[in-house]
Write an enzyme that holds these catalytic residues in place. Structure first.
Site, short mmCIF file in Angstrom:
data_model
loop_
_atom_site.label_atom_id
_atom_site.label_comp_id
_atom_site.label_asym_id
_atom_site.label_seq_id
_atom_site.Cartn_x
_atom_site.Cartn_y
_atom_site.Cartn_z
N SER A 199 1.04 -1.46 0.01
CA SER A 199 0.38 -0.04 -0.03
C SER A 199 0.76 0.96 -0.10
O SER A 199 1.70 1.57 1.01
CB SER A 199 -0.70 0.02 1.41
OG SER A 199 -0.96 1.77 1.43
N TYR A 212 -2.45 6.09 -4.70
CA TYR A 212 -3.61 6.33 -4.96
C TYR A 212 -2.89 8.24 -5.61
O TYR A 212 -1.65 8.59 -5.43
CB TYR A 212 -4.06 6.82 -3.33
CG TYR A 212 -4.59 6.40 -2.84
CD1 TYR A 212 -5.70 5.49 -2.85
CD2 TYR A 212 -4.19 5.53 -1.64
CE1 TYR A 212 -6.52 4.43 -2.60
CE2 TYR A 212 -4.99 4.27 -0.82
CZ TYR A 212 -6.35 4.19 -1.56
OH TYR A 212 -6.88 3.03 -1.07
N THR A 214 -5.79 2.98 -7.53
CA THR A 214 -6.61 1.65 -7.23
C THR A 214 -7.88 3.31 -7.30
O THR A 214 -7.57 4.80 -7.18
CB THR A 214 -6.45 2.14 -5.25
OG1 THR A 214 -5.40 1.50 -5.29
CG2 THR A 214 -7.52 1.95 -4.82
N LYS A 271 -6.69 -0.61 -10.18
CA LYS A 271 -7.91 -0.97 -9.15
C LYS A 271 -9.13 -0.76 -8.55
O LYS A 271 -9.22 0.24 -8.09
CB LYS A 271 -6.92 -1.73 -7.62
CG LYS A 271 -7.06 -2.64 -6.58
CD LYS A 271 -6.57 -2.51 -5.54
CE LYS A 271 -6.65 -3.10 -4.16
NZ LYS A 271 -7.14 -2.39 -3.34
N HIS A 280 -12.96 -3.02 -3.31
CA HIS A 280 -12.13 -2.69 -1.85
C HIS A 280 -12.61 -2.89 -0.04
O HIS A 280 -12.42 -2.60 0.77
CB HIS A 280 -11.94 -0.64 -1.44
CG HIS A 280 -10.82 -0.09 -1.34
ND1 HIS A 280 -10.05 0.89 -1.59
CD2 HIS A 280 -10.69 -0.10 0.08
CE1 HIS A 280 -9.12 1.79 -1.90
NE2 HIS A 280 -9.41 0.74 -0.13
C1 LIG Z 1 -7.26 -2.49 6.41
C2 LIG Z 1 -7.33 -2.46 5.49
C3 LIG Z 1 -6.81 -1.34 4.33
C4 LIG Z 1 -6.74 -1.18 2.88
N1 LIG Z 1 -5.97 -0.16 2.11
C5 LIG Z 1 -5.75 -0.55 1.21
C6 LIG Z 1 -4.87 0.44 0.39
O1 LIG Z 1 -4.60 0.93 1.46
N2 LIG Z 1 -4.93 0.48 -0.83
C7 LIG Z 1 -5.99 -0.01 -1.38
O2 LIG Z 1 -6.24 0.21 -3.02
N3 LIG Z 1 -6.63 -1.26 -0.95
C8 LIG Z 1 -6.56 -1.23 0.31
N4 LIG Z 1 -7.63 -2.50 1.27
C9 LIG Z 1 -8.65 -2.84 -0.29
C10 LIG Z 1 -8.27 -4.52 -0.19
O3 LIG Z 1 -6.30 -4.07 -1.20
C11 LIG Z 1 -8.34 -5.66 -0.48
O4 LIG Z 1 -8.82 -4.85 -1.71
C12 LIG Z 1 -9.81 -5.88 0.25
O5 LIG Z 1 -8.57 -6.03 1.36
C13 LIG Z 1 -9.94 -7.49 -0.46
O6 LIG Z 1 -10.69 -7.93 0.56
P1 LIG Z 1 -10.38 -8.89 1.46
O7 LIG Z 1 -10.22 -8.25 3.04
O8 LIG Z 1 -11.81 -9.91 1.58
O9 LIG Z 1 -9.60 -9.75 0.66
C14 LIG Z 1 -7.65 -2.04 2.12
C15 LIG Z 1 -8.37 -2.89 2.81
C16 LIG Z 1 -8.50 -3.14 4.62
C17 LIG Z 1 -9.46 -4.37 4.93
C1 LIG Z 2 -7.72 7.59 -0.48
C2 LIG Z 2 -8.87 6.83 0.09
C3 LIG Z 2 -7.48 6.00 1.22
C4 LIG Z 2 -7.92 4.71 1.81
C5 LIG Z 2 -6.68 4.25 2.62
C6 LIG Z 2 -6.35 2.74 3.32
C7 LIG Z 2 -7.51 2.17 2.43
O1 LIG Z 2 -7.59 1.83 1.33
C8 LIG Z 2 -8.79 1.24 3.37
O2 LIG Z 2 -8.67 1.54 4.60
O3 LIG Z 2 -9.51 1.15 3.21
#
Ligand SMILES: Cc1cc2nc3c(=O)[nH]c(=O)nc-3n(C[C@H](O)[C@H](O)[C@H](O)COP(=O)(O)O)c2cc1C
Ligand SMILES: CCCCCCC(=O)C(=O)O
Length: 371
Positions: A111, A131, A157, A239, A263
């Site tokens: 990330s 981002y 993303t 994504k 997400h």
């Molecule tokens: C705690 C958390 C933080 C995340 N942070 C990001 C991130 O920084 N960037 C991003 O594109 N997606 C982020 N995501 C989304 C994940 O990349 C992913 O799309 C998602 O967690 C997949 O689903 P799952 O948790 O059911 O496996 C985050 C998800 C979680 C749960």
């Molecule tokens: C621009 C959105 C930032 C989200 C921060 C991290 C993430 O993807 C999440 O918490 O989910």
């Protein structure tokens, strides 16, 4: 294994452990989805509506999980999704995750909101999630730092022009603990996610929401995808695609891959489960770029179903955080071993000896007979 010696038998056991072990601020942030969390629940439930059509008498004494993504060899189609701020789960955070990914010869997506610097992640198959900041130069620097540090793709993303409304984070006034920073932005004034004050009931008091509003560019549109493509010398994926229409626009914009993602149910609530839209996206893309999926993947059979419906590979989000919290690098390896062995068994029992053997005819989707 649990402290009492009871073996962990599914990915859910790692989550149950984290629920007992993590502090409220971090647990709720990791666990939550947006609003009523309908999409979050649906991501997992939808896999249960897809049934496997096994073939028998196929000599499954040897089953190979290896595959490639964007031309790079990986040991299995189970990869690691970007999740922000992993040092809240374990002091080694993203370093431990990256080491585990390397031990398992799979891909980790870092990330851009990591608590470890881009440059500090060791070698292995690694992509950077991006981002688009209002500060375009800061965004450009991230891409350049990733390229200079051996990352082989950028996952842009596209589902977060604003932060989804995550009720637990609002209640908790989520904040990144003060000993941690968004490491990639040290010395830029963009490294802290502080406590936000709600001044009215309609305000979002999550520190994250305030951070996003101040830093992230809500004008995000297809021209940004083209801009990222023009800056990056490595492949660019988008994504957060959920429709055939956007998949076609993405291919036309020249992306090198698409990640079907909502997400993890954290952005717009009540969008469909990713497994329910995967085939629509794959048909629209028609093999022109690789298509990946994340969201709710918790079983080897889920991976099998996603591959059958057209995904090149899948990415795990929360299970990595739970495993990290359980036992750092070794915990993530243990979790990946478990789901990889589940996939191997699912493939064997369905009569597939390689990833390429898994076809659309190996699954039955409600309302979409395809034979
Ligand atoms: C705690 C958390 C933080 C995340 N942070 C990001 C991130 O920084 N960037 C991003 O594109 N997606 C982020 N995501 C989304 C994940 O990349 C992913 O799309 C998602 O967690 C997949 O689903 P799952 O948790 O059911 O496996 C985050 C998800 C979680 C749960
Ligand atoms: C621009 C959105 C930032 C989200 C921060 C991290 C993430 O993807 C999440 O918490 O989910």
């Amino acid at each position: 294994m649990t402290g009492q010696g009871t073996p962990f038998v599914s990915l859910d056991d790692f989550e149950q452990h984290a629920m007992r072990n993590l502090d409220r601020n971090a647990l709720d942030y990791y666990r939550s989805g947006a609003q009523d969390m309908i999409t979050l629940k649906e991501n997992q439930r939808a896999f249960d509506r897809v049934f496997i059509r096994p073939r028998v008498l196929r000599d499954v004494s040897t089953v190979a999980l290896s595959t490639s993504i964007l031309g790079e060899q990986i040991a299995s189609p189970i990869c690691i999704a970007p999740t922000a701020m992993q040092r809240m789960a374990h002091p080694d955070g993203e370093l431990a995750t990256a080491r585990a990914a390397k031990r398992k010869s799979t891909c980790m997506v870092l990330s851009s909101w990591s608590t470890t610097r881009i440059e500090d992640i060791g070698d292995g198959v690694k992509w950077l999630q991006l981002y688009v900041y209002k500060d375009r130069e800061a965004t450009r620097r991230l891409i350049e730092r990733a390229q200079d540090s051996g990352y082989t793709a950028i996952a842009l993303t596209v589902d977060t022009p604003y932060l989804g409304r995550r009720l637990a984070d609002i209640r908790n006034r989520f904040r990144l603990p003060p000993h941690l920073t968004m490491a990639n932005f040290a010395d830029t004034g963009k490294a802290q996610v502080g406590k936000a004050e709600a001044t009215s009931a309609a305000d979002n008091a999550s520190g994250l929401a305030a951070y996003v509003a101040s830093q992230i560019d809500p004008t995000l549109n297809w021209s940004h995808v083209e801009w990222v493509k023009s800056v990056a010398r490595i492949p660019v994926l988008v994504k957060g695609i959920l429709t055939a229409e956007d998949a076609v626009l993405a291919v036309n914009a020249g992306v090198d891959g698409i990640i079907v993602s909502n997400h993890g149910g954290r952005q717009l609530d009540t969008v469909p489960a990713t497994i329910d839209v995967l085939e629509e996206v794959c048909r629209a893309v028609d093999g022109r770029v690789e298509v990946f999926l994340d969201g709710g993947v918790r079983r080897g059979t889920d991976v099998f179903k996603a591959l059958a419906l057209g995904a090149r590979a899948v990415f795990l989000g929360r299970p990595v955080l739970w495993a990290l919290n359980y036992n750092g690098e070794d915990g993530v390896v243990e979790m990946l071993n478990m789901i990889n062995e589940e996939l191997r068994l699912a493939m064997a029992l369905a009569g597939c000896v390689s990833v390429a053997d898994i076809t659309r005819n190996h699954v039955k989707v409600p309302g979409q007979p395809r034979l």
